[in-house]
Design a protein around this motif. Structure first.
Motif, mmCIF file in Angstrom:
data_model
loop_
_atom_site.group_PDB
_atom_site.id
_atom_site.type_symbol
_atom_site.label_atom_id
_atom_site.label_comp_id
_atom_site.label_asym_id
_atom_site.label_seq_id
_atom_site.Cartn_x
_atom_site.Cartn_y
_atom_site.Cartn_z
ATOM 1 N N HIS A 26 -54.269 2.171 -8.717
ATOM 2 C CA HIS A 26 -53.347 2.210 -7.579
ATOM 3 C C HIS A 26 -52.374 1.041 -7.718
ATOM 4 N N PRO A 27 -51.081 1.316 -7.930
ATOM 5 C CA PRO A 27 -50.121 0.214 -8.048
ATOM 6 C C PRO A 27 -49.891 -0.496 -6.710
ATOM 7 N N TRP A 39 -54.393 3.544 0.443
ATOM 8 C CA TRP A 39 -53.608 2.751 -0.504
ATOM 9 C C TRP A 39 -52.138 2.951 -0.181
ATOM 10 N N CYS A 41 -49.692 3.069 -2.043
ATOM 11 C CA CYS A 41 -48.995 3.861 -3.059
ATOM 12 C C CYS A 41 -49.204 5.366 -2.898
ATOM 13 N N CYS A 42 -50.244 5.770 -2.180
ATOM 14 C CA CYS A 42 -50.537 7.208 -2.137
ATOM 15 C C CYS A 42 -51.107 7.613 -0.788
ATOM 16 N N CYS A 61 -53.943 7.074 -8.342
ATOM 17 C CA CYS A 61 -52.794 7.980 -8.296
ATOM 18 C C CYS A 61 -51.848 7.787 -9.480
HETATM 19 ZN ZN LIG Z 1 -52.621 4.995 -5.109
#
Ligand SMILES: [Zn+2]
Ligand SMILES: [Zn+2]
Ligand SMILES: [Zn+2]
Ligand SMILES: [Zn+2]
Length: 355
Positions: A26-27, A39, A41-42, A61
């Motif tokens: 996960h960035p 998260w 990022c997603c 992700c």
């Molecule tokens: Zn993510």
């Protein structure tokens, strides 16, 4: 070998073999908001979850290369809805600085000068903590990791992982993670931190054997399982969803009591959920209702008075609670009457004291 610091990966990797696509991660950072975890990022593809274990299991992700750079910091949002409530509205929502929402008429005096906080009284019986152990007759697959919280030791064979050496000792947390308003820790011990990576480093407070496979399950016997409970609330109702797929409508039972919710759900393949929840506040059992659907059981708990519950379930007595779980007491009385003030307990507080 260096260990990848990417959230959701954290595997050891070989720099010479670190090709694009070898890391799934996960960035973004973890987002915790009012008990929901996701998260950044997603958030749209991986819906926010309540349980810490479910959060840790959200699939990564993004694919890329492993990295040993420090991970990003978590973000905690705390939006107040009081600014959007119309003036003189009976359902005015007050969000105090500690993030606990209370419903009721608009306060006459500033809440800070007319409220005091008190710790949750020790009324609920403490829930015993059951520590599962491996059934030693079950073979451990290669690469298995210890399932206990904060351990994560990798199986290195019978003589190492179950021997007498240091690698056979599991340091773990027997109780679940607790997050509140940015404070993170475990119910079983007192340490609280703010940063997610500090939380990941809180050393286990208990020692024992690792748990690689768990106890044996008898396939012919009924298996007790657990399910996720989600809830959201309006001033007068709590909507609870129990994520139990295919519950048998004929045999399953849902019982409402004044401050208890009992689930006895019969699921396919001999699985069964029995769960009793001591509710944070009182409900009206006669007007509370439920529906058994294909994928979940939906319950609507009716509150006797408009009140906001910071939690669905009353935490066990003796739990180390972070600030913000404390109850707010209102003070009522005629202005100008010295000594005429009395402490008014929140309805859920009264229910607790009456038990
Ligand atoms: Zn993510
Ligand atoms: Zn990685
Ligand atoms: Zn602990
Ligand atoms: Zn372990």
């Amino acid at each position: 070998m260096p260990r990848c610091t990417h959230q959701g990966c954290q595997k050891e990797y070989d720099e010479s073999d670190n090709v694009d696509g070898s890391c799934s991660y996960h960035p973004g950072g973890p987002v915790f908001h009012e008990g929901l975890k996701s998260w950044s990022c997603c958030q749209n593809t991986n819906k926010p979850v309540l349980e810490f274990d479910a959060f840790m299991a959200l699939p990564p992700c993004t694919k890329g290369v492993h990295s040993s750079a420090p991970p990003p910091k978590p973000t905690t949002t705390n939006t107040s809805s009081s600014s959007t409530a119309p003036a003189n509205n009976a359902n005015h929502v007050v969000t105090s600085s500690n993030g606990v929402e209370t419903y009721g008429p608009p306060p006459v005096a500033a809440p800070s000068s007319s409220s005091v906080t008190a710790p949750v009284p020790a009324a609920a019986p403490p829930a015993p903590v059951v520590i599962e152990e491996d059934d030693l007759s079950i073979p451990v697959p290669d690469g298995a990791r210890c399932k206990r919280l904060a351990c994560g030791a990798v199986w290195e064979g019978e003589s190492v992982s179950r021997g007498t050496g240091d690698k056979a000792i599991c340091r773990f947390h027997p109780q679940s993670a607790i997050f509140h308003e940015g404070s993170k820790g475990y119910l079983c011990c007192k340490r609280r931190v703010l940063e997610f990576d500090e939380f990941m480093k809180i050393e286990g407070c208990t020692t024992g054997h690792h748990l690689f496979v768990g106890p044996k399950r008898d396939e012919t016997k009924e298996e007790l399982v657990t399910c996720r409970l989600d809830h959201y609330q309006t001033p007068l109702q709590i909507h609870v969803s129990a994520f139990a797929k295919g519950a048998d409508k004929e045999r399953s039972k849902i019982i409402f009591e004044t401050q208890q919710l009992h689930l006895d759900l019969f699921l396919p393949s001999n699985k069964r959920i029995t769960r009793s929840v001591t509710l944070y506040g009182p409900i009206d059992p006669s007007t509370s209702s439920f529906r058994i659907l294909g994928t979940k059981v939906e319950m609507i708990l009716q509150k006797p008075n408009a009140a906001s519950w910071p939690l669905l379930e009353l935490p066990p007595a003796g739990s180390e609670l972070p600030p913000g779980y404390a109850l707010t007491f209102g003070v009522s009385g005629r202005t100008g009457t010295v000594g005429g003030k009395e402490i008014v307990l929140a309805p859920e507080e009264l229910a607790r004291r009456a038990r």
